[in-house]
Write an enzyme that holds these catalytic residues in place. Structure first.
Site, PDB file in Angstrom:
ATOM      1  N   ASN A 176      10.747  21.141  -0.645  1.00 39.98           N
ATOM      2  CA  ASN A 176       9.346  20.825  -0.347  1.00 39.98           C
ATOM      3  C   ASN A 176       8.407  21.566  -1.286  1.00 39.98           C
ATOM      4  O   ASN A 176       8.653  22.714  -1.644  1.00 39.98           O
ATOM      5  CB  ASN A 176       9.016  21.188   1.100  1.00 39.98           C
ATOM      6  CG  ASN A 176       9.840  20.372   2.080  1.00 39.98           C
ATOM      7  OD1 ASN A 176      10.413  19.359   1.706  1.00 39.98           O
ATOM      8  ND2 ASN A 176       9.912  20.819   3.321  1.00 39.98           N
ATOM      9  N   ASP A 216       5.195  21.943  -0.344  1.00 41.86           N
ATOM     10  CA  ASP A 216       4.167  22.561   0.500  1.00 41.86           C
ATOM     11  C   ASP A 216       4.452  24.059   0.624  1.00 41.86           C
ATOM     12  O   ASP A 216       5.475  24.558   0.147  1.00 41.86           O
ATOM     13  CB  ASP A 216       4.083  21.856   1.870  1.00 41.86           C
ATOM     14  CG  ASP A 216       5.354  22.048   2.712  1.00 41.86           C
ATOM     15  OD1 ASP A 216       5.782  23.204   2.907  1.00 41.86           O
ATOM     16  OD2 ASP A 216       5.908  21.029   3.196  1.00 41.86           O
ATOM     17  N   HIS A 237      11.897  22.332  -6.126  1.00 45.19           N
ATOM     18  CA  HIS A 237      11.130  21.216  -6.694  1.00 45.19           C
ATOM     19  C   HIS A 237       9.687  21.597  -7.019  1.00 45.19           C
ATOM     20  O   HIS A 237       8.843  20.721  -7.199  1.00 45.19           O
ATOM     21  CB  HIS A 237      11.167  20.001  -5.750  1.00 45.19           C
ATOM     22  CG  HIS A 237      12.504  19.329  -5.692  1.00 45.19           C
ATOM     23  ND1 HIS A 237      12.837  18.393  -4.746  1.00 45.19           N
ATOM     24  CD2 HIS A 237      13.605  19.475  -6.484  1.00 45.19           C
ATOM     25  CE1 HIS A 237      14.088  17.981  -4.964  1.00 45.19           C
ATOM     26  NE2 HIS A 237      14.574  18.629  -5.990  1.00 45.19           N
ATOM     27  N   CYS A 264      -6.792  26.272 -19.337  1.00 46.41           N
ATOM     28  CA  CYS A 264      -5.815  27.254 -18.851  1.00 46.41           C
ATOM     29  C   CYS A 264      -6.485  28.616 -18.814  1.00 46.41           C
ATOM     30  O   CYS A 264      -7.043  29.048 -19.830  1.00 46.41           O
ATOM     31  CB  CYS A 264      -4.603  27.285 -19.784  1.00 46.41           C
ATOM     32  SG  CYS A 264      -3.493  28.679 -19.450  1.00 46.41           S
ATOM     33  N   LEU A 272      16.675  14.526  12.011  1.00 48.17           N
ATOM     34  CA  LEU A 272      16.257  13.584  13.051  1.00 48.17           C
ATOM     35  C   LEU A 272      17.353  12.570  13.357  1.00 48.17           C
ATOM     36  O   LEU A 272      17.560  12.182  14.504  1.00 48.17           O
ATOM     37  CB  LEU A 272      14.992  12.861  12.583  1.00 48.17           C
ATOM     38  CG  LEU A 272      14.225  12.053  13.610  1.00 48.17           C
ATOM     39  CD1 LEU A 272      13.777  12.920  14.777  1.00 48.17           C
ATOM     40  CD2 LEU A 272      13.011  11.383  12.966  1.00 48.17           C
TER      41      LEU A 272
HETATM   42  P1  OAD Z   1      13.212  12.300   2.638  1.00 51.95           P
HETATM   43  O1  OAD Z   1      11.914  11.661   2.998  1.00 51.95           O
HETATM   44  O2  OAD Z   1      14.135  11.582   1.724  1.00 51.95           O
HETATM   45  O3  OAD Z   1      14.025  12.588   3.969  1.00 51.95           O
HETATM   46  C1  OAD Z   1      13.437  13.198   5.097  1.00 51.95           C
HETATM   47  C2  OAD Z   1      14.509  13.337   6.169  1.00 51.95           C
HETATM   48  O4  OAD Z   1      13.913  14.025   7.258  1.00 51.95           O
HETATM   49  C3  OAD Z   1      15.029  11.991   6.709  1.00 51.95           C
HETATM   50  O5  OAD Z   1      16.453  12.034   6.776  1.00 51.95           O
HETATM   51  C4  OAD Z   1      14.433  11.918   8.111  1.00 51.95           C
HETATM   52  O6  OAD Z   1      15.301  11.293   9.047  1.00 51.95           O
HETATM   53  C5  OAD Z   1      14.263  13.388   8.454  1.00 51.95           C
HETATM   54  N1  OAD Z   1      13.169  13.654   9.416  1.00 51.95           N
HETATM   55  C6  OAD Z   1      11.997  12.988   9.578  1.00 51.95           C
HETATM   56  N2  OAD Z   1      11.267  13.556  10.551  1.00 51.95           N
HETATM   57  C7  OAD Z   1      11.996  14.612  11.009  1.00 51.95           C
HETATM   58  C8  OAD Z   1      11.784  15.584  12.036  1.00 51.95           C
HETATM   59  N3  OAD Z   1      10.682  15.609  12.776  1.00 51.95           N
HETATM   60  N4  OAD Z   1      12.766  16.499  12.242  1.00 51.95           N
HETATM   61  C9  OAD Z   1      13.902  16.491  11.499  1.00 51.95           C
HETATM   62  N5  OAD Z   1      14.151  15.594  10.532  1.00 51.95           N
HETATM   63  C10 OAD Z   1      13.213  14.669  10.288  1.00 51.95           C
HETATM   64  O7  OAD Z   1      12.868  13.746   2.077  1.00 51.95           O
HETATM   65  P2  OAD Z   1      13.769  14.766   1.240  1.00 51.95           P
HETATM   66  O8  OAD Z   1      15.196  14.651   1.613  1.00 51.95           O
HETATM   67  O9  OAD Z   1      13.122  16.090   1.329  1.00 51.95           O
HETATM   68  O10 OAD Z   1      11.801  15.161  -4.777  1.00 51.95           O
HETATM   69  O11 OAD Z   1      13.571  14.208  -0.218  1.00 51.95           O
HETATM   70  C11 OAD Z   1      14.193  14.871  -1.263  1.00 51.95           C
HETATM   71  C12 OAD Z   1      13.376  14.764  -2.507  1.00 51.95           C
HETATM   72  O12 OAD Z   1      13.097  13.401  -2.796  1.00 51.95           O
HETATM   73  C13 OAD Z   1      12.013  15.384  -2.430  1.00 51.95           C
HETATM   74  O13 OAD Z   1      11.996  16.778  -2.631  1.00 51.95           O
HETATM   75  C14 OAD Z   1      11.291  14.695  -3.523  1.00 51.95           C
HETATM   76  C15 OAD Z   1      11.720  13.289  -3.234  1.00 51.95           C
HETATM   77  O14 OAD Z   1      11.653  12.412  -4.229  1.00 51.95           O
HETATM   78  C16 OAD Z   1      10.991  15.339  -5.800  1.00 51.95           C
HETATM   79  O15 OAD Z   1       9.792  15.138  -5.739  1.00 51.95           O
HETATM   80  C17 OAD Z   1      11.669  15.807  -7.048  1.00 51.95           C
END
Ligand code: OAD
Length: 236
Positions: free
Chosen positions: A92, A94, A109, A136, A204
């Site tokens: 993340n 954030d 990231h 900058c 989730l």
């Molecule tokens: P995703 O949006 O791909 O996945 C989020 C996951 O969180 C999903 O499997 C959901 O089921 C789960 N989820 C949603 N709400 C939830 C909750 N309340 N509690 C628990 N789980 C929950 O996000 P990431 O896996 O973080 O990369 O994505 C990976 C990367 O892809 C990111 O860092 C970003 C993106 O492209 C870059 O920007 C390089």
């Protein structure tokens, strides 16, 4: 007391969902109404820098409107109370882990609250909007500053430290990530093969790679993460 010594925790967008930040793939590949490739690639920045800067300006401003949730706080508590090592590796951008109190934290990231100068390489803490005209603060160049974010096609940060931690881990947790994006999606296999760590998915729903985990717990992070932390601090 838990019997684990070295705990490595990978987090993704799902851990921040209950704080009000949008995940990526839950909305059919759109991130705040943009295709990820439109705003998160070096090519997108070269083609339309103002669009990309504005997109991240909005994401950066949104940080001020959200707060860490019970899952972020539980991981900070784990780090504070566990007698061994706890490392959070987050995908993340954030700042909710640090605001919850996590200290041993790697942003693989990048970070919304930082800007990087392309000519001089200096990374600055950044809370304001970024524009192509913003000089900058270190070298004065403009246009020069870009969001300190790893875009598609770029190398994630801190990979050496992450690999080293995976070698030592005896517990690996993956929280709120869909398991679609490498190298993070490969950490579970690395933790299993390098150090025979116990591996747990907390998400989730079953992620893409859920079958690679020894244990899976499904539900909202704000509930299942505090419960799991309670269990391991209690010796489970
Ligand atoms: P995703 O949006 O791909 O996945 C989020 C996951 O969180 C999903 O499997 C959901 O089921 C789960 N989820 C949603 N709400 C939830 C909750 N309340 N509690 C628990 N789980 C929950 O996000 P990431 O896996 O973080 O990369 O994505 C990976 C990367 O892809 C990111 O860092 C970003 C993106 O492209 C870059 O920007 C390089």
């Amino acid at each position: 007391m838990t019997h684990y010594r070295n705990i490595v925790i990978l987090t993704g967008a799902g851990i921040s969902a209950e704080s009000g930040l949008a995940t990526f793939r839950d909305q059919g590949g759109l991130w705040e109404n943009h295709r990820i490739e439109e705003v998160a690639t070096p090519e997108a920045f070269a083609f339309d820098p103002d669009l990309v800067q504005n997109f991240y300006n909005m994401r950066r401003a949104a940080l001020g409107t959200v707060a860490p949730n019970a899952a972020h706080k539980a991981l900070a508590r784990l780090e504070a109370e566990h007698s061994g090592q706890v490392l959070v590796v987050t995908q993340n951008v954030d700042d909710l882990h640090e605001r919850a109190g996590s200290k041993n934290l790697l942003h693989m990231h990048g970070e919304l609250a930082k800007a990087r100068c392309r000519p001089c390489g200096k990374v600055h803490d950044w809370r304001e909007d970024l524009h192509q005209t913003t000089p900058c603060p270190a070298c004065g160049a403009a246009p020069a500053l870009r969001p300190h974010i790893v875009w598609f096609g770029e190398m994630p940060f801190h990979m050496d430290m992450i690999e080293a931690a995976l070698y030592e881990a005896d517990l690996f947790l993956s929280i709120g990530t869909s398991g679609n994006v490498y190298p993070a999606a490969g950490f579970v296999a690395q933790a299993r093969s390098y150090s025979r760590a116990h591996t747990v998915e907390l998400n989730l729903e079953p992620s893409e790679g859920h079958s690679q985990f020894a244990e899976t717990i499904h539900g909202p992070a704000g509930q299942i993460v505090p419960d799991y932390v309670e269990k391991i601090l209690g010796g489970g």
